[in-house]
Design an enzyme around this catalytic site. Structure first.
Site: not given
Ligand code: EPZ
Length: 417
Positions: A22, A121
């Site tokens: 996904k 998020r």
């Molecule tokens: C991706 O989400 C995945 N989703 C998530 O999978 C996965 O849990 C996550 O990466 C971590 O591996 C997809 O790929 C569609 P991040 P994403 O940006 O990109 C913070 C599932 O169950 N952050 O790596 O949203 C954020 O709040 C889903 O399949 C900021 O602070 O994750 C989090 O604490 C759930 N500012 C951390 O970074 C930003 O601009 C990691 O988030 C972006 C993120």
């Protein structure tokens, strides 16, 4: 939303084939906009999140059709560059379209993606990366208005290795003049898969899988065909289901090196895990034992998406396991539901302490997010008696036919709408 019913404590036996990833398909669908041509995404999983991404592409003017397990996206006719709230709200990660629309059109307008069941998020890292490339972005009452007459390559340093921000920066950089270097990039396998797709379209992207990704402009982009990598989180889910229920299963279409942190933890818990070129076999006959503290970290560490499902597998293990959820603020919403099934779990902030119990009992539980829902099903497979899981729409976001695959492995599980 439908209901899943499970008659638990039946060991799993047999084999099943793992779906496409996904979290690879979604950014690749957004990236297909850059080609202005026809792209074939092979082995694309049939999921509600993929349907949401397809609806966004259709809204933008693309033609999107299924051919068996391949999704064909024709982005020659792009008629819009905005995404309405109704579509943004269906899928948190729809913000991934921002970089692609900006690179293709020079402007984009989309509503702020809402928070979700995992806590806030934020997208600050996405926006700072796009601003570094020259985008002018304003947030007017929940709507992001983005303008980028000319995107210019630059160095982007991500404060944290955000998966989505890395992907958005890669896509926007494909439309920039000059090289872009993304530092502290996320290293997840899905980023490398996106790089492979972009290169198949004619883009010049390198370094994915490491912390520094370089995007060089130049060639005109074109359509391509690309097979999505296997879903490592779905693979881990079936492994944890067999660890919980016991038995002997083999998973095909897998890449075991992408989930080494999980297979290591499963072996520490007492499972036998054998890996081959494209399969993983898990056998569990003896009671599981607790494992050293499980800290979720960016790839290649223990994946946050596997925290809930591995916790569910350990509920009847001997001993106590400590979990520390370092990625998301609120990713223990499955815990109260597991406690209704007899689990002994205490949470404090990012820490959860799981004390193994003699037995779990079936209960009526409610899924509140995708991986938490899969954890409830995993616990139901191990519990004595009947478990019903409501809110399975969350599960449909990321799992293709979960009950059918588990039935193929011998589970007594049904789903009704
Ligand atoms: C991706 O989400 C995945 N989703 C998530 O999978 C996965 O849990 C996550 O990466 C971590 O591996 C997809 O790929 C569609 P991040 P994403 O940006 O990109 C913070 C599932 O169950 N952050 O790596 O949203 C954020 O709040 C889903 O399949 C900021 O602070 O994750 C989090 O604490 C759930 N500012 C951390 O970074 C930003 O601009 C990691 O988030 C972006 C993120």
């Amino acid at each position: 939303m439908g209901i899943i019913t499970i008659q638990g404590s039946t060991p799993l036996r047999g084999e099943t084939v793992i779906q496409g990833a996904k979290n690879s398909a979604l950014p690749i669908l957004a990236a297909s906009l850059l080609s202005g041509d026809v792209c074939r995404i092979e082995g694309c999983p049939h999921l509600s999140d993929v349907d949401s991404a397809a609806d966004i592409l259709r809204y933008l003017g693309c033609t999107v059709v299924w051919e068996d397990d391949d999704l064909l996206v024709d982005s020659r006719t792009l008629t819009r560059c905005d995404i309405p709230q109704s579509l943004m709200r269906r899928m948190r990660s729809s913000v991934i379209f921002l970089g692609a629309i900006l690179a293709r059109c020079g402007w984009a307008e989309l509503s702020y993606p809402g928070g979700c069941e995992l806590g806030p998020r934020p997208i600050d890292l996405h926006l700072s990366a796009l601003r570094a490339l020259g985008a002018d972005i304003s947030d007017a009452g929940g709507t992001l208005r983005c303008r980028a007459a000319h995107l210019r390559g630059c160095q982007i340093v991500l404060a944290t290795p955000s998966v989505g921000a890395t992907e958005n920066a890669m896509l926007a950089a494909c439309g920039a003049e000059g090289d872009t270097v993304i530092c502290n990039a996320a290293r997840e396998p899905e980023i490398a898969d996106l790089q492979e797709f972009l290169c198949a379209m004619g883009a010049q992207v390198r370094g994915a899988g490491g912390s520094v990704i370089t995007v060089s402009p130049g060639r005109a982009l074109h359509g391509c065909a690309h097979r999505v990598i296997p879903d490592r989180i779905v693979t881990a889910t079936y492994l944890c289901a067999a660890a919980a229920a016991g038995g002997d299963i083999t998973l095909r279409n897998t890449e075991h090196r992408q989930l080494a942190a999980v297979t290591t933890a499963l072996r520490q818990a007492g499972c036998r895990v054998d890996c081959g070129a494209d399969y993983i076999r898990l056998t569990r006959t003896e009671p599981l034992r607790a494992v050293p503290p499980v800290q979720t970290t960016p790839y290649p560490g223990f994946p946050t998406d596997c925290q809930a499902i591995f916790m569910a597998a350990l509920l009847q293990s001997r001993g106590t396991t400590v979990f520390v959820e370092n990625i998301f603020q609120s990713r223990y919403r499955h815990v109260p539901e597991l406690i209704r099934m007899g689990a002994d779990i205490r949470t404090e902030g990012r820490v959860a302490v799981v004390c193994g119990v003699e037995r779990l009992h079936g209960a009526e539980v409610v899924a509140t997010d995708l991986r938490g829902g899969a954890a409830l099903v995993t616990a139901g497979l191990a519990a004595e008696g009947i478990t019903t899981v409501q809110g399975v729409g969350h599960i449909h976001r990321g799992y293709e036919e979960l009950p059918a695959h588990l039935r193929a492995l011998g589970a007594h599980i049904t789903e009704e709408n």
